[in-house]
Design a protein around this motif. Structure first.
Motif, short mmCIF file in Angstrom:
data_model
loop_
_atom_site.label_atom_id
_atom_site.label_comp_id
_atom_site.label_asym_id
_atom_site.label_seq_id
_atom_site.Cartn_x
_atom_site.Cartn_y
_atom_site.Cartn_z
N GLY A 237 40.22 30.64 36.36
CA GLY A 237 40.77 30.36 37.68
C GLY A 237 39.71 29.85 38.65
N PHE A 238 38.50 30.41 38.58
CA PHE A 238 37.43 29.93 39.46
C PHE A 238 37.12 28.47 39.17
CE2 PHE A 238 33.09 29.16 40.77
CZ PHE A 238 33.00 29.82 41.98
N GLY A 239 37.05 28.12 37.89
CA GLY A 239 36.80 26.72 37.53
C GLY A 239 37.91 25.80 37.99
N VAL A 240 39.14 26.25 37.89
CA VAL A 240 40.28 25.45 38.34
C VAL A 240 40.23 25.26 39.85
CG1 VAL A 240 42.80 25.47 38.61
CG2 VAL A 240 41.78 26.05 36.40
N LEU A 241 39.96 26.35 40.58
CA LEU A 241 39.92 26.28 42.04
C LEU A 241 38.87 25.28 42.52
CD1 LEU A 241 41.04 27.73 44.68
CD2 LEU A 241 38.92 29.06 44.59
N VAL A 252 35.77 34.83 46.23
CA VAL A 252 34.97 36.00 46.61
C VAL A 252 35.56 36.66 47.86
CG1 VAL A 252 32.69 36.76 47.38
CG2 VAL A 252 32.90 35.05 45.56
N ASP A 253 35.95 35.86 48.83
CA ASP A 253 36.51 36.41 50.06
C ASP A 253 37.80 37.18 49.78
OD1 ASP A 253 34.43 35.32 51.47
OD2 ASP A 253 35.56 33.60 52.22
N MET A 254 38.62 36.65 48.87
CA MET A 254 39.86 37.34 48.54
C MET A 254 39.56 38.66 47.85
SD MET A 254 43.03 36.78 49.16
CE MET A 254 44.40 37.91 48.90
N PHE A 255 38.58 38.67 46.95
CA PHE A 255 38.17 39.91 46.31
C PHE A 255 37.69 40.93 47.35
CE2 PHE A 255 37.12 38.98 41.57
CZ PHE A 255 38.45 38.64 41.36
N ASP A 256 36.87 40.46 48.29
CA ASP A 256 36.37 41.36 49.34
C ASP A 256 37.52 41.93 50.17
OD1 ASP A 256 33.75 40.98 48.58
OD2 ASP A 256 33.35 39.41 50.06
N ARG A 282 33.91 42.42 37.90
CA ARG A 282 34.65 41.21 38.22
C ARG A 282 34.14 40.59 39.52
NH1 ARG A 282 40.76 42.26 38.71
NH2 ARG A 282 40.76 39.99 39.02
N MET A 283 33.89 41.41 40.52
CA MET A 283 33.42 40.90 41.79
C MET A 283 32.02 40.30 41.66
SD MET A 283 34.89 43.80 44.40
CE MET A 283 34.54 42.78 45.83
N ALA A 284 31.16 40.96 40.92
CA ALA A 284 29.81 40.42 40.73
C ALA A 284 29.85 39.10 39.97
CB ALA A 284 28.94 41.43 39.99
N ASP A 285 30.75 39.00 39.00
CA ASP A 285 30.87 37.76 38.21
C ASP A 285 31.27 36.60 39.11
OD1 ASP A 285 30.99 36.14 35.87
OD2 ASP A 285 33.17 36.36 35.88
N MET A 286 32.20 36.83 40.02
CA MET A 286 32.63 35.74 40.90
C MET A 286 31.51 35.33 41.86
SD MET A 286 35.62 34.65 40.10
CE MET A 286 34.98 34.88 38.43
#
Length: 531
Positions: A237-241, A252-256, A282-286
């Motif tokens: 998903g990160f790559g797609v975004l 990252v902001d959404m995770f936060d 997961r958060m650290a990976d993003m």
């Protein structure tokens, strides 16, 4: 969407519960033979254990076939279309599509969505009126989005991160992979889950309780599998975004934001947290995937105007609210001279819902002076909605409203977007021009045959002209668009049963009705055979 039923808030989301019931029934062999399990991944990735971009896959790629997944998804979507929480809001729909289409195009370009998946799955967004923060992937390429999610995000990148994540659940065949686990379940576990799945159809509260016993023993195995899926959906998903042109900071902001919500309380307002449990890994990976310095040019080249999001988030919040006290608070908040566009939009919508059209129009005019020209179509839509829902007036007010409605109608009918097109034809009907509305809609449905709302409006336009045969056919097509084949057959037969004089007056339309009836009867037989 987390495919682990342990963390799914069954009593919180009827849509998610419906999906879970269907998925469990399929996974436990309760689907007919036509929905059999089969290996079905693109040749480039089958058996390799890799997903696009060289990312590690989850291992076993055996699962439900693409055709079976689409049939299952269609069956669930058919129920969702009839659910009172389903919302076809063209304005929000246009905004979501402005985010969704670049994401889908990026996924296709990256190879995450190969041609077979692209062509055979629906890739359709469905909006729920629910004000809780949630989104979820359904079989067959359908995705559910709550109004609460739209209203809780601060920009298109945050909202896009959720859509990209859910898209990746679909593109990586996570539902099919879940089905592949059926042979690993003990017989007693299967029985418990079958009972809970069947209970969903009658009582979601009972179903939620029934799942608890079976979940407790199998929780760890299911949760581990789900975490793998979440990590994979994050990476893809990160790559797609970012490939679609959105700022990766949105992920990252959404995770936060979700993490902060989980720390503050767990009052059920964020069911997304339960179906998508966060972890520090997961958060650290993003965060590690963000560039050291964010390119300033990225935001200026994003596919969606930043100013639009505040307006659409405000719309979602007001649409999700029914309490007059909250509406009055929004209206009051938009009265001040320092009110920003989002506050003005919410205030105008609140005024409209509170039955104060003149105040709503004044606020919309203030809003127009504050938004950039490319975003003014949203103000046009707002003014049309106010004028179309305002009670009749007299004197100078009526004259002014009629002039405004005519001008906005003409602009909307000349536009290419769905929301303004549909509002424009409603304005044409309101101003006594049903033929003009019908002509515009006929060209629209040729290009968008799955637009049920357009077909319904076209039926009104035909009926206003006395074209009963065409009106009934349009009603039937609206049922087809929402996969209600039985309802469509009934309407086509009603058209055939019209008096001979009415049928003879439009022989070409009658021939179309006869042909479409045969086509839809085939679809109905197929759908019944699969149940």
């Amino acid at each position: 969407m987390n495919l682990n039923p342990l963390v799914l808030p069954a009593h919180r989301s009827r849509w998610a519960v419906s999906w879970l019931a269907a998925a469990l029934v399929g996974a436990l062999g309760l689907l007919p033979a036509s929905l059999s399990v089969a290996q079905n991944l693109p040749p480039a990735t089958a058996g390799t254990g890799l997903v696009s971009g060289g990312l590690p896959g989850l291992g076993d790629v055996q699962g439900m076939s693409i055709a079976a997944e689409r049939r299952l998804g269609d069956s669930i979507a058919r129920s969702i279309y009839r659910d009172p929480d389903y919302l076809d809001d063209p304005v929000l729909g246009d905004y979501l599509q402005a985010i969704w289409q670049p994401l889908l195009a990026a996924a296709q370009a990256r190879g995450d969505v190969p041609p077979e998946l692209s062509e055979r799955l629906a890739w359709e967004l469905m909006i729920s009126r629910d004000r809780r923060v949630n989104a979820f992937a359904l079989p067959g390429g359908y995705l559910g989005v709550h109004l609460g999610l739209i209203g809780a995000t601060d920009n298109a990148a945050e909202l896009g991160s959720v859509l990209a994540h859910e898209l990746s659940h679909v593109s990586q065949r996570h539902i099919a992979r879940l089905v592949a686990r059926q042979d690993r379940l003990a017989p007693w576990m299967m029985g418990a889950m079958i009972l809970s799945a069947l209970a969903v159809r009658a009582n979601t509260e009972v179903a939620s309780a029934a799942m608890l016993g079976s979940q407790a023993v199998a929780a760890q195995t299911q949760l581990n599998f789900s975490r793998d899926m979440e990590r994979e959906a994050d990476r893809v998903g990160f790559g797609v975004l970012t490939s679609a042109g959105f700022d990766g900071q949105g992920f990252v902001d959404m995770f936060d934001k979700l993490q902060q919500a989980s720390r503050l309380s767990d009052d059920g307002s964020f069911p997304y947290l339960r179906s998508h449990p966060l972890s520090s890994e997961r958060m650290a990976d993003m965060r590690s995937r963000l560039p050291l310095e964010t390119a300033p040019a990225l935001r200026s080249t994003a596919p969606v105007l930043p100013e639009l999001h505040a307006l659409m988030a405000a719309r979602a919040r007001v649409l999700a609210e029914n309490g007059p006290d909250r509406l009055s608070a929004w209206l009051q908040n938009g009265q001040g001279p320092q009110a920003v566009p989002g506050e003005l939009y919410a205030a105008a919508w609140a005024a409209m819902r509170l039955g104060q059209p003149e105040r709503a129009l004044d606020l919309a005019q203030r809003l127009r002076s504050q938004v950039v020209p490319p975003a003014r179509w949203v103000v046009d839509a707002l003014q049309l909605e106010v004028l179309l829902t305002a009670p009749p007036s007299t004197g100078p007010t009526a004259t002014a409203r009629a002039a405004s409605l005519a001008a906005l109608r003409d602009q909307a009918l000349a536009s290419g977007g769905r929301s303004l097109t549909l509002l424009g034809v409603q304005a044409a009907l309101a101003t006594g021009e049903p033929q003009r509305a019908a002509v515009r809609l006929q060209s629209w449905v040729v290009q968008h045959p799955r637009d049920a709302l357009a077909w319904q409006t076209l039926a009104r336009a035909h009926q206003a002209q006395g074209h009963t045969l065409r009106a009934i056919r349009a009603e039937a097509e609206s049922r087809v668009a929402q996969l209600d084949y039985a309802g469509a057959v009934e309407r086509f037969k009603a058209a055939q049963a019209l008096p001979a004089a009415q049928r003879a007056a439009d022989p070409m339309e009658l021939a179309i009705v006869d042909s479409r009836l045969r086509d839809v009867e085939v679809l109905l037989r197929e759908s019944v055979a699969e149940e």
